[in-house]
Design a protein around this motif. Structure first.
Motif, PDB file in Angstrom:
ATOM      1  N   GLU A 136       5.228 -13.606  -8.347  1.00 27.04           N
ATOM      2  CA  GLU A 136       4.227 -12.905  -9.153  1.00 27.04           C
ATOM      3  C   GLU A 136       3.084 -12.386  -8.293  1.00 27.04           C
ATOM      4  N   SER A 137       2.627 -13.179  -7.319  1.00 24.83           N
ATOM      5  CA  SER A 137       1.537 -12.701  -6.464  1.00 24.83           C
ATOM      6  C   SER A 137       1.988 -11.505  -5.626  1.00 24.83           C
ATOM      7  N   PHE A 138       3.254 -11.517  -5.198  1.00 27.82           N
ATOM      8  CA  PHE A 138       3.788 -10.380  -4.447  1.00 27.82           C
ATOM      9  C   PHE A 138       3.768  -9.119  -5.303  1.00 27.82           C
ATOM     10  N   TRP A 139       4.261  -9.234  -6.555  1.00 25.67           N
ATOM     11  CA  TRP A 139       4.338  -8.053  -7.414  1.00 25.67           C
ATOM     12  C   TRP A 139       2.961  -7.592  -7.873  1.00 25.67           C
ATOM     13  N   GLN A 140       2.025  -8.527  -7.993  1.00 21.33           N
ATOM     14  CA  GLN A 140       0.655  -8.107  -8.291  1.00 21.33           C
ATOM     15  C   GLN A 140       0.096  -7.272  -7.142  1.00 21.33           C
ATOM     16  N   ARG A 143       1.610  -3.839  -7.320  1.00 20.43           N
ATOM     17  CA  ARG A 143       1.007  -3.001  -8.358  1.00 20.43           C
ATOM     18  C   ARG A 143      -0.343  -2.423  -7.935  1.00 20.43           C
ATOM     19  N   ARG A 144      -0.960  -3.007  -6.924  1.00 20.22           N
ATOM     20  CA  ARG A 144      -2.237  -2.473  -6.423  1.00 20.22           C
ATOM     21  C   ARG A 144      -2.031  -1.354  -5.400  1.00 20.22           C
ATOM     22  N   LEU A 145      -0.798  -1.128  -4.990  1.00 21.31           N
ATOM     23  CA  LEU A 145      -0.487  -0.066  -4.018  1.00 21.31           C
ATOM     24  C   LEU A 145      -0.586   1.302  -4.684  1.00 21.31           C
ATOM     25  N   PRO A 146      -0.675   2.368  -3.874  1.00 17.88           N
ATOM     26  CA  PRO A 146      -0.536   3.711  -4.439  1.00 17.88           C
ATOM     27  C   PRO A 146       0.820   3.818  -5.155  1.00 17.88           C
ATOM     28  N   ALA A 147       0.877   4.651  -6.165  1.00 14.09           N
ATOM     29  CA  ALA A 147       2.053   4.710  -7.054  1.00 14.09           C
ATOM     30  C   ALA A 147       3.370   4.898  -6.315  1.00 14.09           C
ATOM     31  N   ARG A 148       3.447   5.854  -5.399  1.00 15.56           N
ATOM     32  CA  ARG A 148       4.717   6.113  -4.712  1.00 15.56           C
ATOM     33  C   ARG A 148       5.150   4.930  -3.860  1.00 15.56           C
ATOM     34  N   GLN A 149       4.197   4.269  -3.217  1.00 18.24           N
ATOM     35  CA  GLN A 149       4.547   3.102  -2.417  1.00 18.24           C
ATOM     36  C   GLN A 149       5.070   1.988  -3.310  1.00 18.24           C
ATOM     37  N   ALA A 150       4.397   1.755  -4.426  1.00 17.67           N
ATOM     38  CA  ALA A 150       4.832   0.712  -5.362  1.00 17.67           C
ATOM     39  C   ALA A 150       6.222   1.021  -5.914  1.00 17.67           C
ATOM     40  N   ARG A 183       4.248   1.441   5.024  1.00 17.79           N
ATOM     41  CA  ARG A 183       2.832   1.302   4.652  1.00 17.79           C
ATOM     42  C   ARG A 183       2.652   0.240   3.565  1.00 17.79           C
ATOM     43  N   ALA A 184       3.594   0.192   2.633  1.00 17.40           N
ATOM     44  CA  ALA A 184       3.510  -0.789   1.555  1.00 17.40           C
ATOM     45  C   ALA A 184       3.635  -2.206   2.100  1.00 17.40           C
ATOM     46  N   ARG A 185       4.588  -2.413   3.000  1.00 13.68           N
ATOM     47  CA  ARG A 185       4.770  -3.752   3.583  1.00 13.68           C
ATOM     48  C   ARG A 185       3.497  -4.194   4.294  1.00 13.68           C
ATOM     49  N   HIS A 186       2.912  -3.280   5.053  1.00 13.60           N
ATOM     50  CA  HIS A 186       1.693  -3.603   5.796  1.00 13.60           C
ATOM     51  C   HIS A 186       0.546  -3.934   4.834  1.00 13.60           C
ATOM     52  N   ALA A 187       0.386  -3.127   3.791  1.00 14.61           N
ATOM     53  CA  ALA A 187      -0.705  -3.336   2.833  1.00 14.61           C
ATOM     54  C   ALA A 187      -0.529  -4.639   2.067  1.00 14.61           C
ATOM     55  N   VAL A 188       0.712  -4.941   1.650  1.00 11.12           N
ATOM     56  CA  VAL A 188       0.971  -6.174   0.903  1.00 11.12           C
ATOM     57  C   VAL A 188       0.743  -7.387   1.799  1.00 11.12           C
TER      58      VAL A 188
END
Length: 198
Positions: A136-140, A143-150, A183-188
């Motif tokens: 759940e913390s991962f998916w939260q 969900r905070r990422l920019p739409a395309r990354q998410a 970018r998503a992996r780095h941001a998460v």
């Protein structure tokens, strides 16, 4: 049945057009007699003469005052845009009513599709998505990422799509998908404090 329809029709707002409509109808010239439409009838007079009846038609076809008001206003807006040619018709009011009838039919078709979809959904088993503990913390964070990354992350990790399949779904190149995922992996990782601070 007819008495009920008349009662409902009496509840429809028949007041003069709103302030927004007044912008379209600034000039208030001679009022034409109902059914008598001179060739040079100004749109403002046409609107004033026909609005109540067209609104009533929209209401009896849709059964909803707000939808009826939208349909009537859209029909008159379309007439206003083409008034030079429509005013030459023998019965310009018939053209507006045809537009309202078409819109009402569209509304009813959409309602039928929605009702059928709700029936289909109600028949399905209650499909609940269960995430593993800690997910759940991962998916939260996702969900905070920019739409395309998410979207790319969800398709990659949840749907197990390949890079090519994700590119197909998102309508972009495979290189763009790889950039989104990176970018998503780095941001998460930063969000969840999984990376060592430099």
């Amino acid at each position: 049945m007819l008495a009920k329809a008349k009662e409902n029709l009496s509840r429809v707002s028949t007041k003069e057009p709103s302030a927004a409509s007044d912008k379209v109808m600034v000039n208030q010239q001679t009022k034409a007699e109902p059914g008598v439409l001179p060739a040079d009838l100004p749109f403002e007079d046409f609107y004033r003469n026909e609005h109540r009846n067209v609104l009533g038609l929209a209401f009896v076809l849709t059964g909803n005052q707000w939808v009826a008001e939208d349909a009537a206003q859209e029909a008159f807006t379309a007439a206003f845009r083409r008034w030079r040619s429509i005013s030459a018709y023998d019965l310009p009011g018939a053209w507006v009513r045809r537009v309202v009838c078409n819109q009402a039919a569209s509304v009813l078709r959409r309602r039928m599709r929605e009702a059928k979809a709700l029936v289909r959904l109600s028949r399905r088993a209650n499909d609940t998505v269960m995430l593993e503990e800690g997910d759940e913390s991962f998916w939260q964070a996702v969900r905070r990422l920019p739409a395309r990354q998410a979207q790319a992350v969800a398709l990659f990790y949840m749907e197990d799509f390949s890079i090519a399949e994700i590119a197909e779904v998102l309508g972009c190149s495979e290189g763009t998908v790889k950039t989104h995922l990176s970018r998503a992996r780095h941001a998460v990782a930063q969000d969840l404090q999984l990376e060592d601070e430099q």
